[in-house]
Design a protein around this motif. Structure first.
Motif, PDB file in Angstrom:
ATOM      1  N   MET A 118       0.841  -1.199   0.000  1.00 21.99           N
ATOM      2  CA  MET A 118       0.000   0.000   0.000  1.00 21.99           C
ATOM      3  C   MET A 118       0.877   1.250   0.000  1.00 21.99           C
ATOM      4  O   MET A 118       1.886   1.297   0.676  1.00 21.99           O
ATOM      5  CB  MET A 118      -0.914  -0.006   1.226  1.00 21.99           C
ATOM      6  CG  MET A 118      -1.995   1.057   1.184  1.00 21.99           C
ATOM      7  SD  MET A 118      -3.142   0.879   2.543  1.00 21.99           S
ATOM      8  CE  MET A 118      -2.366   1.895   3.740  1.00 21.99           C
TER       9      MET A 118
ATOM     10  N   THR B   2      -6.571   0.982  -2.570  1.00 22.43           N
ATOM     11  CA  THR B   2      -6.230   0.039  -1.499  1.00 22.43           C
ATOM     12  C   THR B   2      -7.242  -1.104  -1.459  1.00 22.43           C
ATOM     13  O   THR B   2      -6.884  -2.286  -1.325  1.00 22.43           O
ATOM     14  CB  THR B   2      -6.202   0.768  -0.152  1.00 22.43           C
ATOM     15  OG1 THR B   2      -5.286   1.856  -0.222  1.00 22.43           O
ATOM     16  CG2 THR B   2      -5.781  -0.172   0.968  1.00 22.43           C
ATOM     17  N   LEU B   3      -8.543  -0.792  -1.594  1.00 20.35           N
ATOM     18  CA  LEU B   3      -9.573  -1.826  -1.616  1.00 20.35           C
ATOM     19  C   LEU B   3      -9.389  -2.751  -2.811  1.00 20.35           C
ATOM     20  O   LEU B   3      -9.580  -3.966  -2.702  1.00 20.35           O
ATOM     21  CB  LEU B   3     -10.963  -1.181  -1.662  1.00 20.35           C
ATOM     22  CG  LEU B   3     -11.396  -0.429  -0.395  1.00 20.35           C
ATOM     23  CD1 LEU B   3     -12.777   0.201  -0.604  1.00 20.35           C
ATOM     24  CD2 LEU B   3     -11.421  -1.357   0.806  1.00 20.35           C
ATOM     25  N   GLN B   4      -9.004  -2.206  -3.945  1.00 21.02           N
ATOM     26  CA  GLN B   4      -8.785  -3.021  -5.134  1.00 21.02           C
ATOM     27  C   GLN B   4      -7.678  -4.045  -4.893  1.00 21.02           C
ATOM     28  O   GLN B   4      -7.722  -5.170  -5.396  1.00 21.02           O
ATOM     29  CB  GLN B   4      -8.372  -2.125  -6.307  1.00 21.02           C
ATOM     30  CG  GLN B   4      -9.490  -1.274  -6.859  1.00 21.02           C
ATOM     31  CD  GLN B   4     -10.356  -2.005  -7.857  1.00 21.02           C
ATOM     32  OE1 GLN B   4     -10.954  -3.028  -7.506  1.00 21.02           O
ATOM     33  NE2 GLN B   4     -10.441  -1.506  -9.068  1.00 21.02           N
ATOM     34  N   VAL B   5      -6.687  -3.665  -4.109  1.00 23.95           N
ATOM     35  CA  VAL B   5      -5.534  -4.550  -3.902  1.00 23.95           C
ATOM     36  C   VAL B   5      -5.813  -5.626  -2.863  1.00 23.95           C
ATOM     37  O   VAL B   5      -5.441  -6.794  -3.042  1.00 23.95           O
ATOM     38  CB  VAL B   5      -4.304  -3.709  -3.489  1.00 23.95           C
ATOM     39  CG1 VAL B   5      -3.133  -4.594  -3.097  1.00 23.95           C
ATOM     40  CG2 VAL B   5      -3.899  -2.792  -4.631  1.00 23.95           C
ATOM     41  N   VAL B   6      -6.461  -5.255  -1.773  1.00 25.62           N
ATOM     42  CA  VAL B   6      -6.563  -6.173  -0.629  1.00 25.62           C
ATOM     43  C   VAL B   6      -7.825  -7.034  -0.643  1.00 25.62           C
ATOM     44  O   VAL B   6      -7.915  -7.981   0.122  1.00 25.62           O
ATOM     45  CB  VAL B   6      -6.500  -5.376   0.687  1.00 25.62           C
ATOM     46  CG1 VAL B   6      -5.207  -4.603   0.769  1.00 25.62           C
ATOM     47  CG2 VAL B   6      -7.696  -4.434   0.836  1.00 25.62           C
ATOM     48  N   GLN B   7      -8.828  -6.730  -1.454  1.00 22.22           N
ATOM     49  CA  GLN B   7     -10.069  -7.511  -1.467  1.00 22.22           C
ATOM     50  C   GLN B   7     -10.320  -8.111  -2.841  1.00 22.22           C
ATOM     51  O   GLN B   7      -9.757  -7.656  -3.845  1.00 22.22           O
ATOM     52  CB  GLN B   7     -11.261  -6.620  -1.079  1.00 22.22           C
ATOM     53  CG  GLN B   7     -11.195  -6.124   0.359  1.00 22.22           C
ATOM     54  CD  GLN B   7     -12.477  -5.411   0.764  1.00 22.22           C
ATOM     55  OE1 GLN B   7     -13.467  -5.446   0.019  1.00 22.22           O
ATOM     56  NE2 GLN B   7     -12.467  -4.807   1.942  1.00 22.22           N
ATOM     57  N   ASP B   8     -11.176  -9.157  -2.826  1.00 25.78           N
ATOM     58  CA  ASP B   8     -11.565  -9.763  -4.097  1.00 25.78           C
ATOM     59  C   ASP B   8     -12.342  -8.748  -4.908  1.00 25.78           C
ATOM     60  O   ASP B   8     -13.218  -8.060  -4.403  1.00 25.78           O
ATOM     61  CB  ASP B   8     -12.428 -11.013  -3.857  1.00 25.78           C
ATOM     62  CG  ASP B   8     -11.627 -12.135  -3.202  1.00 25.78           C
ATOM     63  OD1 ASP B   8     -10.390 -12.158  -3.420  1.00 25.78           O
ATOM     64  OD2 ASP B   8     -12.230 -12.948  -2.489  1.00 25.78           O
TER      65      ASP B   8
END
Length: 795
Positions: free
Chosen positions: A1, A44-50
C-alpha cells in the motif's frame, strides 16, 4: 500500500510561498487532499479484497443441450419448463476453477469505469495538484518567486519600514504599539465577517489602518548596521523591479494552469456523470469455457460496486466544488487588470507621493500578496519610494559622518579659511551644520544635494565650492547665502548643475565658473545677467567662448579681476572688454589669440595682464601698452614669440615680466631699460647670450634662464645685488664667476644640468644660501670646502 505522504512532492513548496497562495488555492489544495484520499482508499480496496465473485447461472432444460458421457453425439434438446439441478465437470480443482472464472469475468464482463475508477481519481487528483503548484517549480518562474519572497520578507521585517511609515503617520512608535492589540482584533473581526465580493472589488489596503503598521516596538533611530541593510534592500528592489517588469511569465503560467484545471474539471464532470451508472453490483458474464467447467453463463457480484458508486458520487461533488472555485479564479484573472498595480491608496494614506505604479509580473505578484495580507504590499511600497530612499541615505550619512570626523578633515585653504572637502557622497550630511567653525565648504560629484535651512547655523561660512553637484536649496538657505557668501566656485556639465540662485547673491565678491557656457540664448547653458551681484570683484570663467558675454558688462562698474580660460577656442570678439574700465587684472588664457587684443589698451587701470597659452608670434603692438601706466605685470609665457620688440623699453612701470616657454633666441639690450623689473622669467627659450646691460636692473630679485643654450654669464649679472633667486639650470655653462659672492641675499641658486667641474668657494659669502636652496649635483657639491658644506647644511 502506498502512503499518502508519498504524494507530497507533487504539491509541496517552500513554507514562505504561502504568501502567494490566495484563499482559492488553499481551498483547492484541501479539496485535492480529500480527492487523493478517495483515490488512495479505492486503490487500497482493489488490492486487498476480491474484485468480483462469480457463480454459474441457473438455466432451464428447454435451453439446455445435454451432453452424454462417453458419447460423441448430441441428444436433441428436450423441451421442458422444469429447471434442473446444475451439474458441471468434476476436475478436483474447484478453487482454481472459480478463481479463473472470477478473473475472466472481471476482465471481460465488468465495465472499464467500474474497474479503473479509483485509479482515475488518483491520476486526476495528481494532475490537479501538479497544476496548482507548477509555477512554483518551473525554473523560469520559481527563480523570480524565490527572489521576490526573499526580498518581501526582508522588507516586511526591516526596521526602516516601520520608521518610514511612523514618520508619515504623525504618531510616535510608542502610541502605535499601545494600539496594536486592539486594532489587530478589529481587523480580524472585519476580515471574518466581510464577504469575498467586497474584498475583490475594493482596494484591500483600506481595511488596514495606518495605526497598526508597527508590528513591534522600534527605536527612534536606526543603528549603522540596520541602515546599511536597508540601503542594500533598496538596491535589490530596484534591480528586481527592472528584471521582473520586463516580462509576464508568472501571469501566463498561472493563467495556463488555471485554464487547464477548468478544462480538467469539465472533462471529469462530463464522463463521470455518464459512466457512474455503469458501476453495478450484479454483472452477467458469458465465457466460453464449457470444456473446462461445464458452464458458459455466470452471475457475478462486484463486491465493491456499492462503495465505488457512493465514492464516485462523492468524488463528483468534490470535483464540482473544485471546478466552480477554478471558474471563480478564472473570473478574477480575466476580469481584473492584474498586469498593473496601483499604489494610489498607499500614497494617499502614507503621504509618500512618489511610490510608482508597477506592471507585468511585479504587479501580478503584488495582487496575489494582497489576497494573503495587504500589509505586505504596503510595507513593500516603502522600498519603491525615492523619497524614502533619500531619507535612509541621509540617515546613513549622518551615522558615517559624525561632527568629530568632519572636524578632523578641516584644512586651511589658500585663502586662509578653514575648509571641508567632501567627495562623491550620496548626499550632504546634516552633521555638517554642527561644525560651526567651518568657513569654506567644497562639494565634489555629489548628486541630489539639498541645502536645508539649517545651513544658517554656519555663521562663519563665506566660501562655497560646487563641483558637478545637482543642488536643491531651501528658501531660508538662499537668504542666508545672499547675506554671507563671499566666494562661490561652480563646476558644471549641464544646466542642472549651474544654480540659478547664484545670480542673486548680492554680497558675493568672487565667482568662479567652470563649464560649457555660451552667450547664445539658443544654447543649453547661458550665462544670465549678473546685474544683482553688486559687490562682485573677481570673475573667473573657464569655458569655450567665442566672444566676451554681454552679461559681464553688467558688473563692469565694480569688477576688478577677470579671468577667462577658453580651452583652446578662438576668442574673436573682445569689444566688451573696453567697457571694463575698472579692471586691474585680466587673464585671457588659451584663447588662441594671435595678437594682443586692442581692447586691452583701453583698460587704463590695468595692473596685470596674462596672455598665457595663446598663439602669439609677434608682439609689435606692445607699444600701445605704454598708455597703461599702472601695468606692473605682463605675462606672455607659453606662446610662440620669436623676438622681443624694441618698444618694450617704453613699459617703464613693469615690475614682473614672463617670457618663458617661447622661441626667443636673442635678448635685446633695450629690454633691460625696464629698470623697475623685480621678476624676469626667460626660461625654456633658445637664448645663447645675456647682454651685459642686465646689470642695470638693480631691483631684480628673480631671474630665470633655465633650459636655454647659454654658455657664459656676464659679470654685470652679479651687480644685481638684490637677487634672491637665480635659476641657471640646463644650459651649457662651464664656469661660475667668483663674483657670485656679490649676491649676499641669494636664497635659491639652480645650477643643475650644466658642465661645471667645481663650485667657487666664494659661495661662502652668500650667507642666506642653504643646501636646500642650492640645486646642484651631489658630486659637484662635494667640490666645495668642507666648512662651506657644513655651514650650508646647518639649519
Amino acid at each position: 500500500m502506498i502512503p499518502v505522504t508519498e504524494f507530497r512532492q507533487f504539491s509541496e513548496q517552500e513554507p514562505a510561498f504561502r504568501v502567494l497562495k490566495p484563499w482559492w488555492d488553499v481551498f483547492t489544495d484541501y479539496l485535492s487532499v480529500v480527492m487523493l484520499m478517495i483515490g488512495v482508499f479505492g486503490c487500497t480496496l482493489q488490492v486487498v479484497q476480491d474484485k468480483i465473485i462469480c457463480l454459474p447461472q441457473r438455466t432451464s432444460i428447454a435451453n439446455q443441450t445435454i451432453a452424454l458421457p462417453n458419447k460423441t453425439e448430441l441428444v436433441s434438446p428436450v423441451v421442458s419448463q422444469d429447471v434442473h439441478e446444475m451439474m458441471g465437470l468434476k476436475t478436483n480443482l474447484d478453487l482454481q476453477q472459480y478463481s479463473f472464472i472470477n478473473q475472466m469475468c472481471y476482465e471481460k464482463a465488468l465495465h472499464w469505469y467500474a474497474k479503473y475508477f479509483p485509479y482515475l481519481v488518483l491520476i486526476h487528483t495528481l494532475i490537479f495538484m501538479v497544476c496548482s503548484n507548477f509555477w512554483f517549480k518551473f525554473p523560469g518562474s520559481s527563480s523570480k518567486i524565490e527572489h521576490f519572497i526573499s526580498i518581501l520578507g526582508k522588507c516586511f521585517d526591516s526596521p526602516w519600514t516601520t520608521r518610514a511609515l511612523s514618520e508619515v503617520s504623525g504618531e510616535n512608535p510608542e502610541e502605535k504599539d499601545n494600539k496594536k492589540n486592539s486594532a489587530s482584533r478589529a481587523i480580524l473581526n472585519v476580515s471574518v465577517e466581510g464577504n469575498l465580493d467586497n474584498l475583490e472589488k475594493t482596494q484591500s489596503l483600506k481595511s488596514i489602518p495606518e495605526k497598526i503598521v508597527v508590528d513591534k516596538p522600534t527605536a527612534s533611530a536606526l543603528d549603522k548596521k540596520e541602515g546599511e541593510q536597508a540601503k542594500a534592500l533598496f538596491e535589490k528592489v530596484k534591480k528586481f523591479r527592472l528584471h521582473v517588469e520586463e516580462g509576464d511569465i508568472l501571469y501566463v503560467m498561472y493563467v495556463r494552469q488555471t485554464v487547464l484545471k477548468v478544462f480538467k474539471f469539465l472533462l471529469i464532470i462530463a464522463y463521470n456523470s455518464a459512466l457512474v451508472s455503469e458501476v453495478q453490483i450484479t454483472v452477467k458474464c458469458s465465457v466460453d469455457i464449457q470444456d473446462m467447467t461445464g458452464y458458459k453463463h455466470f452471475s457475478c457480484n462486484h463486491t465493491m460496486a456499492h462503495l465505488f458508486s457512493k465514492l464516485s458520487y462523492c468524488y463528483l461533488c468534490f470535483v464540482a466544488v473544485y471546478g466552480f472555485t477554478c471558474l471563480y479564479t478564472s473570473y478574477w484573472l480575466f476580469y481584473r487588470s492584474l498586469k498593473e498595480y496601483s499604489f494610489e491608496y498607499v500614497r494617499q494614506e502614507t503621504g509618500i507621493d512618489d511610490i510608482p505604479d508597477v506592471k507585468n509580473d511585479f504587479a501580478f505578484m503584488l495582487h496575489m500578496i494582497d489576497q494573503y495580507d495587504p500589509l505586505y504590499s504596503k510595507r513593500f511600497a516603502v522600498f519603491l519610494s525615492e523619497v524614502s530612499e533619500n531619507k535612509l541615505k541621509q540617515l546613513n550619512l549622518n551615522h558615517e559622518w559624525t561632527p568629530e570626523k568632519l572636524r578632523q578633515r578641516l584644512l586651511t585653504n589658500h585663502n586662509n579659511r578653514l575648509e571641508l572637502q567632501l567627495f562623491m557622497l550620496s548626499g550632504l550630511p546634516d552633521t555638517i551644520f554642527e561644525v560651526t567653525e567651518l568657513q569654506s565648504l567644497k562639494l565634489e560629484i555629489i548628486n541630489n544635494v539639498t541645502i536645508p535651512a539649517s545651513i544658517a547655523q554656519l555663521e562663519n561660512l563665506q566660501e562655497l565650492s560646487l563641483y558637478q553637484c545637482c543642488l536643491k536649496i531651501h528658501t531660508t538657505a538662499t537668504s542666508f547665502l545672499k547675506e554671507n557668501l563671499k566666494v562661490l566656485r561652480v563646476k558644471f556639465d549641464d544646466s542642472r548643475e549651474l544654480p540659478h540662485w547664484l545670480y542673486h547673491l548680492r554680497n558675493l565678491e568672487e565667482l568662479y565658473l567652470i563649464g560649457s557656457l555660451s552667450p547664445d540664448a539658443s544654447k543649453n547653458v547661458v550665462l544670465e545677467s549678473l546685474r544683482e551681484l553688486k559687490n562682485l570683484k573677481t570673475l573667473s570663467l573657464k569655458s569655450n567662448f567665442t566672444k566676451i558675454p554681454q552679461s559681464i558688462v553688467d558688473v563692469s562698474s565694480h569688477l576688478q579681476r577677470l579671468y577667462v580660460y577658453n580651452d583652446g577656442t578662438k576668442l574673436v570678439m573682445l569689444n566688451n572688454l573696453k567697457k571694463m574700465v575698472n579692471l586691474t587684472e585680466l587673464e585671457l588664457v588659451h584663447c588662441d589669440l594671435e595678437r594682443i587684443p586692442h581692447a586691452v589698451f583701453s583698460l587704463t587701470n590695468l595692473q596685470e595682464l596674462d596672455l598665457k597659452e595663446n598663439n602669439l608670434h609677434s608682439i609689435e603692438e606692445i607699444v600701445s601698452c605704454q598708455h597703461l601706466h599702472k601695468l606692473t605685470c605682463l605675462k606672455l609665457w607659453h606662446n610662440s614669440i620669436c623676438y622681443i620688440p624694441e618698444h618694450i623699453k617704453k613699459l617703464g612701470s613693469l615690475e614682473r615680466l614672463y617670457f618663458s616657454h617661447n622661441k626667443i633666441e636673442i635678448l635685446p639690450s633695450h629690454l633691460f631699460l625696464c629698470n623697475k623689473l623685480r621678476y624676469l622669467d626667460l626660461s625654456n627659450n633658445d637664448i645663447r647670450f645675456i647682454p651685459p646691460e642686465i646689470g642695470v636692473l638693480q631691483s631684480l630679485q628673480y631671474f630665470s634662464v633655465t633650459c636655454n643654450k647659454i654658455e657664459n654669464l656676464p659679470d654685470e649679472l652679479f651687480f644685481c645685488k638684490k637677487l634672491k633667486t637665480l635659476k641657471l639650470g640646463k644650459n651649457t655653462l662651464s664656469l661660475l664667476s667668483p663674483k657670485i659672492s656679490y649676491l649676499v641675499l641669494l636664497t635659491h641658486l639652480e645650477l643643475k644640468g650644466n658642465h661645471f667641474e667645481l663650485l667657487p668657494p666664494e659661495l661662502r659669502f652668500c650667507r642666506a644660501l642653504k643646501r636646500g636652496g642650492l640645486v646642484v649635483e651631489d658630486v659637484l657639491f662635494e667640490t666645495l670646502p668642507s666648512d662651506i658644506r657644513d655651514k650650508m647644511k646647518a639649519e
